[in-house]
Design a protein around this motif. Structure first.
Motif, mmCIF file in Angstrom:
data_model
loop_
_atom_site.group_PDB
_atom_site.id
_atom_site.type_symbol
_atom_site.label_atom_id
_atom_site.label_comp_id
_atom_site.label_asym_id
_atom_site.label_seq_id
_atom_site.Cartn_x
_atom_site.Cartn_y
_atom_site.Cartn_z
ATOM 1 N N PHE A 204 0.859 -1.143 0.188
ATOM 2 C CA PHE A 204 0.035 -0.107 0.184
ATOM 3 C C PHE A 204 0.848 1.167 0.072
ATOM 4 C CE2 PHE A 204 -2.177 -3.468 2.301
ATOM 5 C CZ PHE A 204 -3.391 -3.496 1.755
ATOM 6 N N VAL A 205 0.299 2.261 -0.555
ATOM 7 C CA VAL A 205 1.044 3.737 -0.465
ATOM 8 C C VAL A 205 -0.089 4.715 -0.006
ATOM 9 C CG1 VAL A 205 0.236 4.053 -3.014
ATOM 10 C CG2 VAL A 205 2.183 5.437 -1.833
ATOM 11 N N ARG A 206 0.405 5.373 0.915
ATOM 12 C CA ARG A 206 -0.547 6.271 1.639
ATOM 13 C C ARG A 206 -1.078 7.370 0.603
ATOM 14 N NH1 ARG A 206 -0.275 9.098 7.714
ATOM 15 N NH2 ARG A 206 -1.545 10.804 7.024
ATOM 16 N N ARG A 207 -2.386 7.633 0.569
ATOM 17 C CA ARG A 207 -3.033 8.610 -0.608
ATOM 18 C C ARG A 207 -2.454 9.968 -0.384
ATOM 19 N NH1 ARG A 207 -8.877 7.795 -1.292
ATOM 20 N NH2 ARG A 207 -8.383 5.674 -1.675
ATOM 21 N N GLY A 208 -2.498 10.297 0.900
ATOM 22 C CA GLY A 208 -1.675 11.538 1.297
ATOM 23 C C GLY A 208 -2.443 12.925 0.839
ATOM 24 N N GLN A 209 -3.735 12.865 0.198
ATOM 25 C CA GLN A 209 -4.622 14.032 0.321
ATOM 26 C C GLN A 209 -5.281 14.338 1.498
ATOM 27 O OE1 GLN A 209 -6.738 12.887 -3.317
ATOM 28 N NE2 GLN A 209 -5.640 14.531 -4.384
ATOM 29 N N GLU A 210 -6.535 14.436 1.560
ATOM 30 C CA GLU A 210 -7.269 14.863 2.697
ATOM 31 C C GLU A 210 -7.126 13.825 3.655
ATOM 32 O OE1 GLU A 210 -8.854 13.333 -0.034
ATOM 33 O OE2 GLU A 210 -10.502 12.419 0.720
ATOM 34 N N VAL A 211 -7.377 14.244 5.022
ATOM 35 C CA VAL A 211 -7.590 13.179 5.967
ATOM 36 C C VAL A 211 -9.365 13.226 6.302
ATOM 37 C CG1 VAL A 211 -7.433 12.889 8.692
ATOM 38 C CG2 VAL A 211 -5.481 13.709 7.260
ATOM 39 N N ARG A 212 -9.783 12.060 6.171
ATOM 40 C CA ARG A 212 -11.161 11.727 6.586
ATOM 41 C C ARG A 212 -11.300 12.014 8.115
ATOM 42 N NH1 ARG A 212 -14.596 6.352 4.706
ATOM 43 N NH2 ARG A 212 -16.462 6.677 6.156
ATOM 44 N N THR A 213 -12.616 12.419 8.608
ATOM 45 C CA THR A 213 -12.747 12.571 9.896
ATOM 46 C C THR A 213 -14.225 12.108 10.225
ATOM 47 O OG1 THR A 213 -13.704 14.792 9.665
ATOM 48 C CG2 THR A 213 -11.272 14.645 10.008
ATOM 49 N N ALA A 214 -14.486 11.827 11.447
ATOM 50 C CA ALA A 214 -15.827 11.349 11.752
ATOM 51 C C ALA A 214 -15.924 11.901 13.382
ATOM 52 C CB ALA A 214 -16.219 9.888 11.705
ATOM 53 N N ARG A 215 -16.920 12.248 13.762
ATOM 54 C CA ARG A 215 -17.178 12.184 15.185
ATOM 55 C C ARG A 215 -18.662 11.906 15.634
ATOM 56 N NH1 ARG A 215 -16.421 18.590 16.930
ATOM 57 N NH2 ARG A 215 -15.585 19.400 15.019
ATOM 58 N N VAL A 216 -18.580 11.226 16.564
ATOM 59 C CA VAL A 216 -19.777 10.462 17.281
ATOM 60 C C VAL A 216 -19.978 10.968 18.598
ATOM 61 C CG1 VAL A 216 -20.864 8.360 17.713
ATOM 62 C CG2 VAL A 216 -19.425 8.430 15.693
ATOM 63 N N ALA A 217 -21.199 11.511 19.086
ATOM 64 C CA ALA A 217 -21.488 11.957 20.269
ATOM 65 C C ALA A 217 -22.856 11.010 20.565
ATOM 66 C CB ALA A 217 -21.867 13.410 20.370
ATOM 67 N N HIS A 218 -22.732 10.795 21.788
ATOM 68 C CA HIS A 218 -23.946 9.803 22.383
ATOM 69 C C HIS A 218 -23.915 10.093 23.790
ATOM 70 C CE1 HIS A 218 -26.695 6.434 22.772
ATOM 71 N NE2 HIS A 218 -25.819 5.665 23.762
ATOM 72 N N ASP A 219 -25.312 10.177 24.208
ATOM 73 C CA ASP A 219 -25.662 10.539 25.623
ATOM 74 C C ASP A 219 -26.546 9.701 26.447
ATOM 75 O OD1 ASP A 219 -28.041 11.270 24.687
ATOM 76 O OD2 ASP A 219 -27.879 13.260 25.212
ATOM 77 N N GLY A 220 -26.524 8.544 25.705
ATOM 78 C CA GLY A 220 -27.587 7.516 26.037
ATOM 79 C C GLY A 220 -28.908 7.490 25.449
ATOM 80 N N GLU A 221 -29.429 8.593 25.239
ATOM 81 C CA GLU A 221 -30.426 8.779 24.365
ATOM 82 C C GLU A 221 -30.256 9.021 22.817
ATOM 83 O OE1 GLU A 221 -33.352 11.201 26.109
ATOM 84 O OE2 GLU A 221 -33.292 10.200 28.182
ATOM 85 N N ARG A 222 -29.816 10.250 22.776
ATOM 86 C CA ARG A 222 -29.561 10.844 21.292
ATOM 87 C C ARG A 222 -28.145 10.449 20.945
ATOM 88 N NH1 ARG A 222 -30.383 16.538 23.423
ATOM 89 N NH2 ARG A 222 -29.631 15.101 24.949
ATOM 90 N N THR A 223 -27.819 10.084 19.612
ATOM 91 C CA THR A 223 -26.699 9.845 18.996
ATOM 92 C C THR A 223 -26.540 10.825 17.739
ATOM 93 O OG1 THR A 223 -26.785 7.505 19.646
ATOM 94 C CG2 THR A 223 -25.179 8.044 18.195
ATOM 95 N N HIS A 224 -25.386 11.510 17.725
ATOM 96 C CA HIS A 224 -25.083 12.280 16.348
ATOM 97 C C HIS A 224 -23.902 11.619 15.687
ATOM 98 C CE1 HIS A 224 -28.001 15.342 17.521
ATOM 99 N NE2 HIS A 224 -27.584 14.934 18.877
ATOM 100 N N VAL A 225 -23.919 11.914 14.552
ATOM 101 C CA VAL A 225 -22.928 11.413 13.608
ATOM 102 C C VAL A 225 -22.710 12.602 12.619
ATOM 103 C CG1 VAL A 225 -21.723 9.982 12.116
ATOM 104 C CG2 VAL A 225 -23.107 9.070 13.855
#
Lengths: 287, 287, 287, 287
Positions: D116-137
């Motif tokens: 493999f060769v690292r692509r090197g353009q953008e970094v992909r990100t994700a954030r998940v927040a969960h408080d027991g009831e609501r979940t956001h992505v």
């Protein structure tokens, strides 16, 4: 259902202005990195590219330089206040200005009156928010690296099926202090106040026998609020820079907490705020 | 015609070792970043992957930690000497060892005997090269940022069809000192010597009325050689961190060298060495 | 005994020039970072600050921009050759010029003929050295990150009292390729050659069953020399980016080389060169 | 008046986990940087150092590695969801978990199934927040550098006494896209969705004839919302990476927008969000 413009701001970031004050052969310098962000009547520019309400970021940069000449730079906070009020007052389309400043400190080289060496510890920060009515000033610092080689423990924590960490009564506690504090008095002597807060943060870090980095963080914030009546809120973000005692048993050596590996990643990250309970929140001061 | 292996070396880079010395409640810390590079009988491993002559870089890392426990860290240079000699002496296949060290300085927080704040100015460096017979020690520093707000001129230079720079009799001279110096005496008191050289570099920078950064660079190296008989060569690399006086005429303002734009890129880069003419060159000390 | 000036050079570093070629709506761009270093009759400027032999670094920057307009940028190497020869030819006091170039590659966004996205993998490099008679061209790349998740072993190495590393027949091999290669033919089709060498380096990395990173490094250099008759020397510097299989036994889980911790520091660092044995060395090509 | 603890969170940041999936000789890799932040019943630990409610950050790190083995890494978002729900569900003292992920993309080297060769353009990100009831992505990307060498103008802007910028009908528009978008459907096919959004952002950047960077920013966000019904909000932060046409008149040369200086600082910074007007705000999704 429709698509609409949400919160937005724009401005010139990171204008690097250096101001020299000359008193004969004795010079003083202020070395700042100034970022401006404006918001207001900006719907047209986003939807149609109509720039009639837009003060160019190039103009903002020019203003930073011109104000450094006209008004001097008394302090990061004072300079931010001047700029923020100017943009809102002079442009009807600008309803809010935020000025963020980084300041780099220089010490004298005691050979001439005009020779300096950059101090290189923390970066001082300031942010000013002004919307025509209310004005907020938040001072801060970042990248102040500190370490206690004793007086730190960590035990009595939750354990689940993924817990392998042993408890410890003696560990190195090292962190990088990133702190910001909000003022209620816009007439503060900013440079004096900065030195006071910086000193209190260091003292509280060093003087707290720590059972967790959270405890140290809270003690640092509390100390500032206790000693500084016109500061109402302290926000701290402190990585736990792990120093792992190296296991030397395979080499027939003990390691009575003398040799450590300073790790990079991962690291703990502790973030928290300490508040006066009788001062209204002002989230708008912080962004 | 054939293809052959040329110069090569390998080793563990950037082992981050922190050593705490405990004298009751009074602690001392040494904070190093140690890189080892070995060379010798390494043809087989390159051509066929036969590792019989290869001491793993993991072992080198272990040795750094174990030596920190067994021998302590008297100074960056002394620790480098111990390690370099160990690798060459203990492994017949290793003919040459180079140990490079970065040292980060800490100041005390005067609240306890075990609380420290990282100084944050320059990084101290040391490199030791040992090949079984000869040993070289080069000390140094990097990232020491300095500025003269007076006492710097630049005029009388070559002009060609691409020259637009005006001559100046008053400019800011700012640079980042990156310096290394080679010792002829392996019995040097390393920490004392370091403090002396650092002070001389700052003094010479501040005390030289500069007609060019080259002149300042040479004066800095010369000062070290004049004052330190057991140093025979100084190498300096100093960027010219341009501070441009901002033209404020369009705003009805003059600028008597008070407001400057601190530029990032491009920058001048001045590199040079200052030598004693009676000491043989030792290029192998530097890589 | 006297103190004297040793090797030295100076110049403008990191001039960021972007050249757009317009063929109607179809544009091409070249995005370079150009650093110039000159040496020659520079004793006076160092000893007395006499700048009569000094072409200002500001002029060098202007020349970079003017040449981009007058001559275009055919390739990093061709542009470096133009500049290096110009400085030596046009200034009698300049005896040697080194031009170092970084090139950032852009891919098209296939919507218009003038939209681009930066490729973001490796940075292409070139350095040209010219002293009036001889000219050297070294091409290169850096920051090309590669990984083999199979086909890598490490065993049969030296063991001493500090060795704890277990042997392995299956590990991840990850590195960042930093390579430079010297040409003997100044008429090379530089862009074609670059693509060829880059492809060979990747192929050799992927195609070599590795018993050590040294073996892989040598195979990569050798492959380039075998396929490119007008390249005579390849220098490689490759960190061993350790990926440690995580021990999950405490959680009742095995780990058949599926879950790894990608470590930061320390790391192995393997440096080596591969040469044709019938081509004279040319150390001056490299600095 | 009292001093009290405000909002806080803690966790292990930047756990670098690499997961290899082996299908015979054909491997797949996922390369993530995972940061966890927990909050809940944390008053005691701040005020007294009582850790009874604290799940150690070391345990969080272990969980990341163990989950990579037990559950695999289907996507950055899916892995974040697993972790966030686990921490809240399994620890009563933890009321909210935020998991932030960076993903580094790799391309195959078509020589083996495991290279493999690292692509090197953008970094992909994700954030998940969960408080027991609501979940956001929230998904995102950063460091995607793009440039239009035509189709960009800037004129008709506000002018005050500090304005010197000339209007232009033809400039380079270059920026670094930092974008995040909030999902309303937790059953999204995350990898497919990512590729779609990335493509839309590039298309809208390239395809928008731009009268201001704000207009381009809004067009990019709007395009995503128009095409992706289950995305309700896009936040963009885009620096205006100034490319200044160099004035070559002093050298007898014109410059019909062909030669540019790519400047570092200062830079414009445009930040904005684009929303569906019928979806409730969810500020808690973003921190």
């Amino acid at each position: 259902m429709g698509i609409t413009l949400g919160p937005n701001q724009y401005g010139k970031a990171e204008t690097r202005v250096v101001r020299v004050n000359r008193h004969g052969d004795h010079h003083e310098i202020k070395d700042l990195n100034v970022s401006v962000a404006l918001s207001g009547e900006m719907t047209a520019v986003h939807l149609t590219g109509d720039n009639a309400a837009v003060l160019p970021t190039d103009t903002q940069k020019n203003t930073v330089f011109a104000f450094a000449r006209e008004h001097g730079i008394a302090s990061a906070e004072a300079f931010g206040l001047l700029l923020a009020r100017h943009f809102v007052r002079s442009q009807p389309t600008v309803h809010r200005a935020r000025v963020s400043v980084e300041e780099y400190a220089w010490d004298r080289i005691p050979v001439t009156g005009h020779s300096f060496v950059r101090r290189g510890q923390e970066v001082r920060t300031a942010r000013v928010a002004h919307d025509g009515e209310r004005t907020h000033v938040v001072s801060g610092l970042r990248d102040l690296t500190v370490l206690n080689s004793a007086g730190s423990e960590f035990w009595g924590f939750l354990k689940d099926e993924y817990t392998t960490l042993p408890e410890t009564r003696d560990r190195i506690l090292a962190t990088v202090v990133n702190a910001e504090w909000r003022h209620t008095d816009l007439g503060t002597a900013w440079d004096t106040s900065y030195g006071t807060v910086r000193g209190l943060l260091l003292e509280a870090f060093a003087g707290t026998h720590s059972l967790s980095l959270q405890q140290t963080l809270y003690a640092m914030g509390r100390r500032v609020l206790e000693e500084c009546p016109s500061i109402c809120e302290v926000r701290l973000s402190m990585p736990n820079k792990h120093h792992f005692a190296v296991d030397l048993e395979a080499f027939g050596l003990d390691n009575p907490n003398e040799v450590f590996h300073a790790a990079d990643r991962p690291y703990g990250l502790i973030e928290g705020s300490v508040l006066r309970d009788d001062v209204p929140a002002a989230e708008e001061a912080w962004w």
